[in-house]
Design a protein around this motif. Structure first.
Motif, PDB file in Angstrom:
ATOM      1  N   LYS A 161       0.920  -1.388  -0.311  1.00 58.03           N
ATOM      2  CA  LYS A 161       0.114  -0.059  -0.001  1.00 58.03           C
ATOM      3  C   LYS A 161       1.056   1.030   0.090  1.00 58.03           C
ATOM      4  N   THR A 162       2.044   0.893   0.628  1.00 57.26           N
ATOM      5  CA  THR A 162       2.802   2.571   0.737  1.00 57.26           C
ATOM      6  C   THR A 162       4.114   1.874   1.153  1.00 57.26           C
ATOM      7  N   GLN A 163       5.355   2.977   0.591  1.00 61.09           N
ATOM      8  CA  GLN A 163       6.599   1.848   0.456  1.00 61.09           C
ATOM      9  C   GLN A 163       7.107   3.326   1.851  1.00 61.09           C
ATOM     10  N   ASN A 164       6.251   4.076   2.218  1.00 59.69           N
ATOM     11  CA  ASN A 164       6.870   4.838   3.004  1.00 59.69           C
ATOM     12  C   ASN A 164       5.906   5.251   4.634  1.00 59.69           C
ATOM     13  N   VAL A 165       6.426   3.540   5.652  1.00 62.00           N
ATOM     14  CA  VAL A 165       6.819   3.310   6.476  1.00 62.00           C
ATOM     15  C   VAL A 165       7.600   3.415   7.830  1.00 62.00           C
ATOM     16  N   THR A 166       7.894   3.858   9.068  1.00 64.99           N
ATOM     17  CA  THR A 166       8.518   4.618   9.165  1.00 64.99           C
ATOM     18  C   THR A 166       8.614   4.142  10.639  1.00 64.99           C
ATOM     19  N   ARG A 167       9.519   4.831  11.833  1.00 71.97           N
ATOM     20  CA  ARG A 167       9.500   3.763  12.743  1.00 71.97           C
ATOM     21  C   ARG A 167      10.123   5.123  13.362  1.00 71.97           C
ATOM     22  N   LEU A 168       9.620   5.190  15.356  1.00 70.10           N
ATOM     23  CA  LEU A 168      10.355   6.068  15.664  1.00 70.10           C
ATOM     24  C   LEU A 168      11.824   5.848  16.084  1.00 70.10           C
ATOM     25  N   ALA A 169      12.071   7.638  15.992  1.00 68.85           N
ATOM     26  CA  ALA A 169      13.709   6.801  15.963  1.00 68.85           C
ATOM     27  C   ALA A 169      14.489   6.758  17.785  1.00 68.85           C
ATOM     28  N   SER A 170      16.086   5.998  17.562  1.00 71.25           N
ATOM     29  CA  SER A 170      15.799   5.937  19.204  1.00 71.25           C
ATOM     30  C   SER A 170      16.127   7.879  20.025  1.00 71.25           C
ATOM     31  N   GLY A 171      16.143   7.419  21.342  1.00 72.61           N
ATOM     32  CA  GLY A 171      15.703   8.277  21.772  1.00 72.61           C
ATOM     33  C   GLY A 171      14.464   7.757  22.856  1.00 72.61           C
ATOM     34  N   LEU A 172      14.074   6.573  22.632  1.00 75.73           N
ATOM     35  CA  LEU A 172      13.292   5.880  23.756  1.00 75.73           C
ATOM     36  C   LEU A 172      13.313   4.435  24.195  1.00 75.73           C
TER      37      LEU A 172
END
Length: 196
Positions: A161-172
């Protein structure tokens, strides 16, 4: 030891997360020591929450109408979706004032250990919601084993459906929870998100 009604109040308070017997007893004594007007206000507030709160039909956030205020806000980027575990995570993200898209609340994460499968959380409506106009899906589940498992599952389901799936970066931190993170940590995590 306690009158029946006091014992019932203590038992109900113990059902709240993080409340053991001693805390429940302290809460119960605090409640009964309040003036009757304050207790009535408390009862009314509980009743109003029970009667009026529901989940947004689009995103699953808390709302008092069919769609939540965020989904109804035309100034927000409706094509940028941030996926979170719980409604309290929406509040944590909103406190940063850095995210201007919309949300999708899963109401949990996949946990085979606890018997929670993908069909037990709000994933199918997310998959239906994402389309060719969706610019990005940010997965902001907690950085735990269950959160990572859920993020990978969602990313796999959205591949077509989309190629732009991201994950929150470090920091957590691993094992941490969004609602315990401070605003700066969340801001860094939003800014440094990466593709899965």
């Amino acid at each position: 030891m306690y009158p029946k009604s006091m014992l019932q109040l203590i038992e109900e308070l113990k059902k709240l997360p993080g409340v053991g017997i001693k805390t429940a007893e302290r809460y119960a004594f605090e409640i009964i020591s309040r003036p009757k007007e304050e207790i009535e206000d408390f009862i009314i507030a509980l009743d109003q929450v029970r009667k009026n709160l529901q989940y947004c039909q689009r995103c699953g956030n808390l709302s008092e109408q069919d769609l939540c205020d965020i989904c109804l806000d035309n100034s927000r980027d409706q094509h940028l979706i941030c996926v979170v575990q719980d409604p309290k995570d929406v509040i944590a993200m909103e406190k940063t004032q850095q995210f201007h898209g919309v949300y999708h609340v899963l109401h949990g994460v996949i946990s085979t250990f606890k018997g929670v499968l993908p069909e037990d959380i709000n994933v199918s409506s997310l998959i239906e919601r994402v389309n060719e106009e969706t610019s990005e899906v940010i997965i902001a589940t907690n950085p735990t084993i269950e959160g990572e498992t859920t993020a990978l599952y969602i990313a796999k389901k959205l591949e077509s459906k989309t190629q732009n799936v991201t994950r929150l970066a470090s920091g957590l931190p691993m094992g941490g929870h969004l609602d315990y993170a401070d605003e700066m940590t969340l801001i860094r995590a939003i800014e440094g998100r990466k593709k899965i």
